[in-house]
Enzyme design. Structure first.
Site, PDB file in Angstrom:
ATOM      1  N   LYS A  80      40.868  33.659  23.164  1.00 29.39           N
ATOM      2  CA  LYS A  80      39.949  32.939  22.293  1.00 29.39           C
ATOM      3  C   LYS A  80      38.696  33.786  22.085  1.00 29.39           C
ATOM      4  O   LYS A  80      38.261  34.508  22.997  1.00 29.39           O
ATOM      5  CB  LYS A  80      39.599  31.600  22.945  1.00 29.39           C
ATOM      6  CG  LYS A  80      38.751  30.658  22.101  1.00 29.39           C
ATOM      7  CD  LYS A  80      38.558  29.339  22.848  1.00 29.39           C
ATOM      8  CE  LYS A  80      37.770  28.322  22.050  1.00 29.39           C
ATOM      9  NZ  LYS A  80      37.650  27.026  22.778  1.00 29.39           N
ATOM     10  N   SER A 158      38.733  23.156  20.244  1.00 25.06           N
ATOM     11  CA  SER A 158      38.277  24.284  19.461  1.00 25.06           C
ATOM     12  C   SER A 158      39.167  25.518  19.589  1.00 25.06           C
ATOM     13  O   SER A 158      39.030  26.481  18.834  1.00 25.06           O
ATOM     14  CB  SER A 158      36.844  24.662  19.890  1.00 25.06           C
ATOM     15  OG  SER A 158      36.814  25.045  21.260  1.00 25.06           O
ATOM     16  N   SER A 182      39.188  21.100  24.424  1.00 27.76           N
ATOM     17  CA  SER A 182      39.545  22.205  23.541  1.00 27.76           C
ATOM     18  C   SER A 182      40.781  22.998  23.932  1.00 27.76           C
ATOM     19  O   SER A 182      41.265  23.803  23.135  1.00 27.76           O
ATOM     20  CB  SER A 182      38.355  23.157  23.396  1.00 27.76           C
ATOM     21  OG  SER A 182      37.319  22.538  22.669  1.00 27.76           O
TER      22      SER A 182
END
Length: 454
Positions: A80, A158, A182
């Site tokens: 990420k 996210s 997330s």
């Protein structure tokens, strides 16, 4: 979705690599080729082609010389866009950080997985500054949920790119962060296993923060066993120390308040079917009200969300300057709400949190896990959320509701696929345990995942 080796689990790939049937160089080339050729170019924000090929060549050489670093040798991983990668700015899904100072070193967990033999192939997209459960990103594009067959649907956030990269068969695992859901939300939306570790289980050095009282990390992958292997490596262990548990002593408690409110029929049916399979397999299931669930939402209504207060502290200078004009308007609006939270209010939130954590821990037995739907709905259509900010806020709140409970109460959790709901989209069943009970949670999740999946 991409087929071939990359649709396999880490465990399946490890067998091929360790036996000499699959060379890490070939596997990494397959991953890079698949990423470049994929129709959705919003999944990755940066390919690490040179680094990946160098690491793959080193991995291949170690294997030939009998110096394998273990089960994860030669396995590709995506990161990420919150994790520091040496030589690159950490952009956190935002264009305002595109020219930031490059990181001098990898984040500690990036180093740990490299030391285990894993190969970093790229950085994946995310909600800007990790501040949404939906996964929309106006700067780098929004990755589309690869399991949707009717309309373009959201990936969840996210850690949006993390989930789509695995679900689309581009990498076998991606590492995300989880502050309000997330890791678990996009895993549920994309039919994956998502493990949110206890806060503090891994080093946060080199990880861009959202809310330090809530931030945690974890892998998005295809099986709990994969998560267990990655978890061990992220903690610097040479080998996994979690073994599959027996169901003999397991009790599951299902909350009767908050988490089933306004749940879609298909989600409720898939969740109940998963529970029924667990009961048939010998797990004891009981239902109980958790007063702390109601109370924590009352605290949020009275003083404001903890995540918003801490996110504002991270970004307040940015929001006061010209950079705010280049940020996602929805992220700006939500973060600015933190300005209204007073110091007294913030301290009251922390005090209430300590009390609720203690109260809830006393309601969960030593051999017990809490279970409820990861998200109250399946992945919704993308276009209406891009067009309507009020709808965005409403759906974002509903999407985060069940998972943020675990963050506020400092739990660890694993989202397991448990069936499908509307339009054949995946549904997740969330298993949670108090902070520090990760080994028990993972051991039980390994034993339960096939049963839950049916």
């Amino acid at each position: 979705m991409t087929q071939g080796h990359l649709g396999k689990s880490i465990a399946q790939l490890s067998v091929l690599i360790q036996s000499g049937s699959l060379d890490p160089v070939a596997l990494v080339e397959e991953s890079l080729d698949a990423i470049r050729a994929h129709k959705d170019q919003a999944i990755f924000t940066r390919l690490l082609e040179t680094r990946a090929k160098e690491e793959a060549a080193a991995s291949s050489r170690r294997l030939r010389e009998g110096r394998s670093r273990g089960l994860l040798e030669g396995i590709p991983v995506a990161w990420k866009d919150l994790f520091a990668i040496a030589g690159l700015p950490t952009t956190a899904g935002s264009i305002v950080l595109a020219n930031a100072e490059p990181a001098q070193d990898d984040a500690e967990v990036v180093k740990a997985l490299k030391a285990a033999g894993m190969i970093a192939v790229g950085r994946v997209n995310m909600s800007e500054f990790a501040f949404s459960g939906l996964g929309l990103n106006p700067h780098y594009g929004t990755p589309h949920n690869p399991l949707a067959s009717d309309v373009a649907r959201i990936p969840g956030g996210s850690s949006s790119g993390s989930a789509v990269a695995v679900a689309a068969g581009l990498v076998p695992v991606s590492i995300g962060t989880d502050t309000g859901g997330s890791v678990r939300i996009p895993s549920a939306f994309n039919g994956l296993v998502g493990y949110k570790a206890s806060r503090g289980r891994y080093s946060m050095a080199g990880v861009f923060p959202l809310a330090t009282s809530l931030d945690s990390l974890g892998p998005l992958c295809r099986s709990v066993q994969d998560a267990v292997w990655v978890d061990a490596a992220m903690r610097g262990r040479a080998a996994p120390d979690v073994m599959r548990a027996s169901l003999d002593s397991l009790s599951i408690v299902v909350p009767t308040n908050i988490v089933m409110d306004d749940v879609e029929d298909g989600v409720a049916e898939a969740f109940q079917a998963g529970l029924a399979r667990l009961t048939a397999a010998g797990a004891k299931v009981r239902h109980a009200a958790f007063p702390a669930f109601d109370r924590l939402f009352q605290v949020m209504a009275e003083h404001g969300p903890l995540v918003t207060a801490e996110a504002f502290a991270v970004h307040h200078r940015r929001l006061a300057g010209p950079e705010a004009e280049r940020m996602d308007r929805r992220v700006v609006a939500r973060t600015r709400l933190g300005e209204k939270i007073t110091l007294v209010g913030y301290l009251e939130i922390l005090k209430a949190r300590e009390r609720l954590i203690e109260d809830t821990a006393g309601m969960i037995g030593p051999n017990e896990l809490v279970a409820y739907p990861t998200v109250a709905h399946v992945a919704p259509a993308l276009a209406p959320l891009e067009a309507d900010d009020e709808l965005f806020v409403s759906i974002n709140s509903k999407t985060l509701r069940n998972t943020l409970i675990g963050n506020f109460l400092d739990w660890c959790g694993v989202s397991l696929p448990c069936g499908t709901g509307e339009a054949g989209m995946p549904v997740g069943l969330l298993l949670s345990a108090p902070r520090g009970r990760d080994e028990y949670l993972l051991a039980m999740a390994m034993a339960l995942e096939d049963i839950v999946a049916g």
